[in-house]
Design a protein around this motif. Structure first.
Motif, mmCIF file in Angstrom:
data_model
loop_
_atom_site.group_PDB
_atom_site.id
_atom_site.type_symbol
_atom_site.label_atom_id
_atom_site.label_comp_id
_atom_site.label_asym_id
_atom_site.label_seq_id
_atom_site.Cartn_x
_atom_site.Cartn_y
_atom_site.Cartn_z
ATOM 1 N N SER A 88 -3.398 11.273 -23.059
ATOM 2 C CA SER A 88 -2.214 10.678 -22.422
ATOM 3 C C SER A 88 -2.503 10.329 -20.962
ATOM 4 C CB SER A 88 -1.008 11.609 -22.528
ATOM 5 O OG SER A 88 -1.261 12.838 -21.880
ATOM 6 N N TRP A 89 -3.310 11.149 -20.289
ATOM 7 C CA TRP A 89 -3.689 10.847 -18.908
ATOM 8 C C TRP A 89 -4.537 9.582 -18.872
ATOM 9 C CZ3 TRP A 89 -5.913 16.247 -17.201
ATOM 10 C CH2 TRP A 89 -4.878 17.180 -17.126
ATOM 11 N N VAL A 90 -5.530 9.529 -19.768
ATOM 12 C CA VAL A 90 -6.443 8.376 -19.784
ATOM 13 C C VAL A 90 -5.669 7.098 -20.076
ATOM 14 C CG1 VAL A 90 -8.475 7.352 -20.878
ATOM 15 C CG2 VAL A 90 -8.407 9.819 -20.439
ATOM 16 N N ASP A 91 -4.714 7.162 -21.005
ATOM 17 C CA ASP A 91 -3.892 5.982 -21.317
ATOM 18 C C ASP A 91 -3.138 5.505 -20.076
ATOM 19 O OD1 ASP A 91 -4.731 6.197 -23.965
ATOM 20 O OD2 ASP A 91 -2.892 7.182 -24.633
ATOM 21 N N LYS A 92 -2.594 6.449 -19.334
ATOM 22 C CA LYS A 92 -1.847 6.113 -18.119
ATOM 23 C C LYS A 92 -2.787 5.541 -17.056
ATOM 24 C CE LYS A 92 2.044 8.084 -15.751
ATOM 25 N NZ LYS A 92 2.861 9.262 -15.558
ATOM 26 N N TRP A 93 -3.940 6.171 -16.875
ATOM 27 C CA TRP A 93 -4.909 5.691 -15.885
ATOM 28 C C TRP A 93 -5.380 4.281 -16.217
ATOM 29 C CZ3 TRP A 93 -8.088 10.770 -16.458
ATOM 30 C CH2 TRP A 93 -7.391 11.826 -15.845
ATOM 31 N N ARG A 94 -5.540 4.010 -17.497
ATOM 32 C CA ARG A 94 -5.963 2.674 -17.936
ATOM 33 C C ARG A 94 -4.941 1.634 -17.479
ATOM 34 N NH1 ARG A 94 -5.200 0.293 -23.788
ATOM 35 N NH2 ARG A 94 -6.460 -1.575 -23.614
ATOM 36 N N THR A 95 -3.692 1.918 -17.731
ATOM 37 C CA THR A 95 -2.621 1.003 -17.332
ATOM 38 C C THR A 95 -2.581 0.849 -15.818
ATOM 39 O OG1 THR A 95 -1.324 1.606 -19.272
ATOM 40 C CG2 THR A 95 -0.115 0.635 -17.423
ATOM 41 N N LEU A 106 0.826 -1.208 0.000
ATOM 42 C CA LEU A 106 0.000 0.000 0.000
ATOM 43 C C LEU A 106 0.862 1.262 0.000
ATOM 44 C CD1 LEU A 106 -2.750 -1.183 2.481
ATOM 45 C CD2 LEU A 106 -3.093 -0.623 0.059
ATOM 46 N N LYS A 107 1.933 1.256 0.771
ATOM 47 C CA LYS A 107 2.820 2.422 0.799
ATOM 48 C C LYS A 107 3.534 2.594 -0.537
ATOM 49 C CE LYS A 107 3.409 2.863 5.728
ATOM 50 N NZ LYS A 107 3.737 4.100 6.368
ATOM 51 N N GLN A 108 3.879 1.495 -1.163
ATOM 52 C CA GLN A 108 4.529 1.553 -2.475
ATOM 53 C C GLN A 108 3.571 2.141 -3.514
ATOM 54 O OE1 GLN A 108 5.457 -2.293 -4.180
ATOM 55 N NE2 GLN A 108 7.188 -1.440 -5.315
ATOM 56 N N ILE A 109 2.317 1.733 -3.483
ATOM 57 C CA ILE A 109 1.321 2.286 -4.405
ATOM 58 C C ILE A 109 1.162 3.782 -4.158
ATOM 59 C CG2 ILE A 109 -1.155 2.315 -4.947
ATOM 60 C CD1 ILE A 109 -1.089 -0.775 -4.378
ATOM 61 N N SER A 110 1.094 4.166 -2.899
ATOM 62 C CA SER A 110 0.930 5.580 -2.553
ATOM 63 C C SER A 110 2.100 6.415 -3.045
ATOM 64 C CB SER A 110 0.799 5.745 -1.043
ATOM 65 O OG SER A 110 -0.380 5.146 -0.591
ATOM 66 N N ALA A 111 3.299 5.885 -2.918
ATOM 67 C CA ALA A 111 4.502 6.619 -3.312
ATOM 68 C C ALA A 111 4.679 6.688 -4.825
ATOM 69 C CB ALA A 111 5.726 5.968 -2.679
ATOM 70 N N SER A 112 3.965 5.862 -5.551
ATOM 71 C CA SER A 112 4.166 5.778 -7.007
ATOM 72 C C SER A 112 3.567 6.952 -7.777
ATOM 73 C CB SER A 112 3.558 4.476 -7.536
ATOM 74 O OG SER A 112 2.136 4.549 -7.514
ATOM 75 N N GLY A 113 2.753 7.763 -7.130
ATOM 76 C CA GLY A 113 2.117 8.871 -7.849
ATOM 77 C C GLY A 113 0.982 8.402 -8.747
ATOM 78 N N VAL A 114 0.441 7.250 -8.444
ATOM 79 C CA VAL A 114 -0.642 6.666 -9.233
ATOM 80 C C VAL A 114 -1.818 7.647 -9.364
ATOM 81 C CG1 VAL A 114 -1.739 5.475 -7.287
ATOM 82 C CG2 VAL A 114 -1.909 4.497 -9.546
ATOM 83 N N PHE A 115 -2.405 7.685 -10.514
ATOM 84 C CA PHE A 115 -3.559 8.519 -10.849
ATOM 85 C C PHE A 115 -3.296 10.017 -10.691
ATOM 86 C CE2 PHE A 115 -5.480 4.394 -10.723
ATOM 87 C CZ PHE A 115 -6.266 4.440 -11.854
ATOM 88 N N GLU A 116 -2.103 10.394 -11.098
ATOM 89 C CA GLU A 116 -1.772 11.816 -11.162
ATOM 90 C C GLU A 116 -2.725 12.494 -12.147
ATOM 91 O OE1 GLU A 116 2.078 14.625 -12.118
ATOM 92 O OE2 GLU A 116 2.278 12.456 -12.196
#
Length: 133
Positions: free
Chosen positions: A114-121, A87-97
């Protein structure tokens, strides 16, 4: 939450793929919103599996009621249990910027492909990680 995460991911993918000339404008932007919800639900499922519990008495400060981007910070601060590291790793990753619930009111042109492509991944990755539990 796991079923809801998969359901939102599936709906997001359908809208993401809707690119025929007759498709209604905005399908991709809406898919981005749903990818974010799928990601949130996957994280919240992991929180639950880690032993974290919602605090309905303090929704404002409870990560179970938060949305990206504040969800990342709240999870980093509150994570505990067997999945704390993940969970901390996910939080630190900047996911869903750049993702926010406010985007549901935004004009389609403001939601970058480009945002949507990233969010999809990211959503796909989080839902996949959820299956490892």
């Amino acid at each position: 939450m796991a079923g809801a995460a998969r359901r939102h991911l599936k709906a997001a993918q359908k809208l993401y793929d809707e690119q025929q000339p007759t498709a209604k404008p905005g399908c991709r932007a809406v898919s981005g919103y749903l990818f974010g919800l799928a990601g949130e639900l996957a994280v919240k499922h992991m929180m639950s599996r880690s032993g974290m519990k919602p605090d309905s008495g303090d929704r404002r400060n409870d990560p179970f009621y938060a949305h990206f981007p504040s969800l990342r910070t709240m999870v980093a601060d509150a994570a505990h249990g067997r999945l704390q590291g993940r969970l901390k790793q996910i939080s630190a990753s900047g996911v869903f910027e750049n993702w926010s619930t406010d985007m549901r009111y935004a004009p389609t042109a403001e939601i970058k492909d480009s945002w949507v492509d990233k969010w999809r991944t990211q959503a796909t990755d989080l839902v996949d990680k959820m299956g490892d539990l």
